[in-house]
Write a protein that holds these residues in place. Sequence first.
Motif, mmCIF file in Angstrom:
data_model
loop_
_atom_site.group_PDB
_atom_site.id
_atom_site.type_symbol
_atom_site.label_atom_id
_atom_site.label_comp_id
_atom_site.label_asym_id
_atom_site.label_seq_id
_atom_site.Cartn_x
_atom_site.Cartn_y
_atom_site.Cartn_z
ATOM 1 N N THR A 202 1.853 5.325 -0.836
ATOM 2 C CA THR A 202 1.174 6.601 -0.587
ATOM 3 C C THR A 202 0.275 6.981 -1.744
ATOM 4 O OG1 THR A 202 3.077 7.301 0.732
ATOM 5 C CG2 THR A 202 1.563 9.015 0.012
ATOM 6 N N TYR B 140 -9.059 0.432 1.508
ATOM 7 C CA TYR B 140 -8.139 -0.104 0.499
ATOM 8 C C TYR B 140 -8.027 -1.614 0.627
ATOM 9 C CZ TYR B 140 -6.029 4.646 0.296
ATOM 10 O OH TYR B 140 -5.797 5.976 0.181
ATOM 11 N N LEU C 244 -7.346 3.252 5.118
ATOM 12 C CA LEU C 244 -6.506 2.119 4.746
ATOM 13 C C LEU C 244 -7.285 0.812 4.776
ATOM 14 C CD1 LEU C 244 -3.111 2.903 6.533
ATOM 15 C CD2 LEU C 244 -3.635 3.058 4.113
ATOM 16 N N GLN D 285 -0.020 4.633 -4.798
ATOM 17 C CA GLN D 285 -0.482 3.462 -5.523
ATOM 18 C C GLN D 285 -0.379 2.229 -4.636
ATOM 19 O OE1 GLN D 285 2.015 3.564 -9.104
ATOM 20 N NE2 GLN D 285 0.257 4.251 -10.284
ATOM 21 N N CYS D 286 -1.202 1.221 -4.949
ATOM 22 C CA CYS D 286 -1.183 -0.036 -4.207
ATOM 23 C C CYS D 286 -1.242 -1.203 -5.190
ATOM 24 C CB CYS D 286 -2.345 -0.105 -3.214
ATOM 25 S SG CYS D 286 -3.968 0.195 -3.936
ATOM 26 N N PHE E 103 -6.679 10.767 0.319
ATOM 27 C CA PHE E 103 -5.515 9.969 -0.055
ATOM 28 C C PHE E 103 -4.344 10.370 0.841
ATOM 29 C CE2 PHE E 103 -6.219 13.623 -2.722
ATOM 30 C CZ PHE E 103 -5.007 14.293 -2.738
ATOM 31 N N ARG F 45 -4.746 3.175 -7.742
ATOM 32 C CA ARG F 45 -4.570 4.395 -6.978
ATOM 33 C C ARG F 45 -5.004 4.196 -5.527
ATOM 34 N NH1 ARG F 45 -3.873 8.864 -10.411
ATOM 35 N NH2 ARG F 45 -3.348 9.942 -8.482
ATOM 36 N N SER F 46 -4.228 4.773 -4.616
ATOM 37 C CA SER F 46 -4.515 4.643 -3.185
ATOM 38 C C SER F 46 -5.341 5.833 -2.713
ATOM 39 C CB SER F 46 -3.202 4.552 -2.386
ATOM 40 O OG SER F 46 -2.453 3.430 -2.765
ATOM 41 N N TYR F 47 -6.612 5.792 -2.992
ATOM 42 C CA TYR F 47 -7.501 6.842 -2.508
ATOM 43 C C TYR F 47 -8.891 6.261 -2.291
ATOM 44 C CZ TYR F 47 -9.857 7.282 -7.049
ATOM 45 O OH TYR F 47 -10.586 7.044 -8.174
ATOM 46 N N GLY G 143 -12.869 2.849 -3.208
ATOM 47 C CA GLY G 143 -11.482 3.237 -3.394
ATOM 48 C C GLY G 143 -11.027 3.082 -4.820
ATOM 49 N N LYS H 148 -1.095 7.023 4.180
ATOM 50 C CA LYS H 148 0.092 6.326 4.666
ATOM 51 C C LYS H 148 1.058 7.296 5.343
ATOM 52 C CE LYS H 148 3.526 2.942 3.107
ATOM 53 N NZ LYS H 148 4.073 2.247 1.938
ATOM 54 N N ILE I 216 0.865 -1.177 0.000
ATOM 55 C CA ILE I 216 0.000 0.000 0.000
ATOM 56 C C ILE I 216 0.898 1.222 0.000
ATOM 57 C CG2 ILE I 216 -1.692 1.341 1.276
ATOM 58 C CD1 ILE I 216 -3.035 -1.050 2.137
#
Length: 627
Positions: free
Chosen positions: A90, A203, A200, A92-93, A147, A116-118, A128, A150, A88
């Motif tokens: 900041t 996600y 998180l 992208q995951c 977002f 995308r990590s949002y 997400g 992290k 995970i």
Amino acid sequence: MFLSRLPLERSGIFYTFCSLQLALLSFCSLFICTLRLLYFTVFTLLIWRKTPRRWMAEPAYTVASDSEPAGEEKSSSAFPEIAIGIDIGTSQCSVAIWNGSQVELLKNTKNQKMMRSYVTFKDEVPSGGVSNQLSHENEMLSGAAIFNMKRLIGRVDTDPVVRASKSLPFLVQTLDIGVRPFVAALVNNVWRSTTPEEVLAIYLVELRAMAEIRLKRPVRNAVLSIPVSFSRFQLSRIERACAMAGLYVLRLMPEPTAVALLYAQQQQQTVHENMGSGSEKIALIFNMGAGYCDVAVSATAGGVSQIKALAGSPVGGEDILQNMMHYLLPNSEPLFSTHGINEIKSMGLLRVATQDAIHRLSFQSSVQINVDLGNGLKICKVVDQEEFEEVNRNIFEKCENHIVQCLHDAKVEVEDLNDVILVGGCSYIPKIRNLVKSICKKEDVYTDVNPLEAVVCGAALEGAVASGISDPFGNLDLLTIQATPLAIGIRADGNNFVPIIPRNTAMPSRRDVVFTTVCDNQTEALIIVYEGEGKKVEENHLLGYFKITGIPPSPKGVPEINVCMDIDASSVLRVLAGVILPGAQHPVIPVMEVRMPTIDDGHSWCAAALQRIYGSNLDLETVQKKM
């Protein structure tokens, strides 16, 4: 009486008749019992065939590879409980798993490996970037997308990283009193509050659902990659988010350590192909993404990778982005301090334009930036490479310091480095690549890993190893000897931090230090555990505390309080303490064992409360070793 009155011959006939009747009844009873037994036997067999045998092994599941036709399925590994690897980031995951022969990155329904990590909170059910790939820019401009969690998880509102996050296009409210920041998304003109753990967890729920769809089996265990600079309190927040998502964490693996494991497997395969024994190879791993910069030096031989040193800090692409945003819009404080609808849209427009410019500068010498922020604010500017590097000179200097520090801690000269590995999104920035190659005196970097996939692939390898998977070809005969990224110790000698387990200590490890009382007839002592590199306790992370009581009254400096710290291969920390008087064979206080961390939110408040309640009456001081 009645039978005695009958004639003899008639009484004999009667007895014979009764005997026949009894025999017939017995036969009928036996026949009926046999039928009943047969009936229940058949009935039981039928029920048994229709009932799932829970005590038997579950059937193997199948794994469908994205490179194969949809109609063709191959059998998965015979180990349905194999852990997945999750990275995970900041921004992208991604998710990967060992499929029986190699590491395979799993894709979402849109055939994407990197997501995308949002999280968007514009609907009743938040979604997400894993399953919902709508216009991220439009969601950002509306204030509904959250977002960069992290960088916020496990931090208090006095942290500089939290304060720098106020320029994000959603609400990050701080009280500057040492508690968790207030985070909220704008939904229908109303702020919807949330926490970094909740974001998180969303996600992770989507990543877990995606993995279960692809693997066609339940997913329970996972190995997560984490930054080197994460404190144990931050690790506990990550574990809480995983628990909220229904995942059990087998390992929390520093990101460069995961890359070192992948590198070790590749070197092992090379040795097998060349039919050689292989020699030790020393590699420097530089990982810089959107949120963090990590550096590690590893020594690899025969599938064993030992981390010799670690260094890192929350410096990354987000800091470069914010520097450029302030450079393009010097008087931006009024815009960043107000979170109205128009201001959020302006912040989002500036962020998108700046991010695009930084990406283009990775392969262009200069870029033209034209953006209308509204309210009469327009930016029309040309930025070249030299200008970009000058604006972010402090970021690049921090990266250089981490590399030099890591090499120094590992006691490795640049001439001894066999390979230099660059991973993370920021590794594509020319200044970063040239900086690392210049310090390490290398003309080229290691090219057998994908900079964006190396971390998650290493986590997937660790997931297979931690799950007990065996490979007939020896591809999983791997071992990583991790190191402690931060020193761990207690408060003693006044307000000082006394390390017991130094930084870069190989795990598992067990070390102890002897302390004594500071007051006459002191019968109690407070053990306050910290983690960090600062000389004063307030410069470090508070992990927990406990009090030992029942110390026999004696002059100060007489009792010996042995504080032992034990950290296992999974980085689980236990603190033990016992009191011994001179001449005694056994501790007068039985050894106490406490697992860390125990502190939740408001840890700075907790430290102040301990000082206010106990003062220095329960302090300890280090016993000087006799020469």
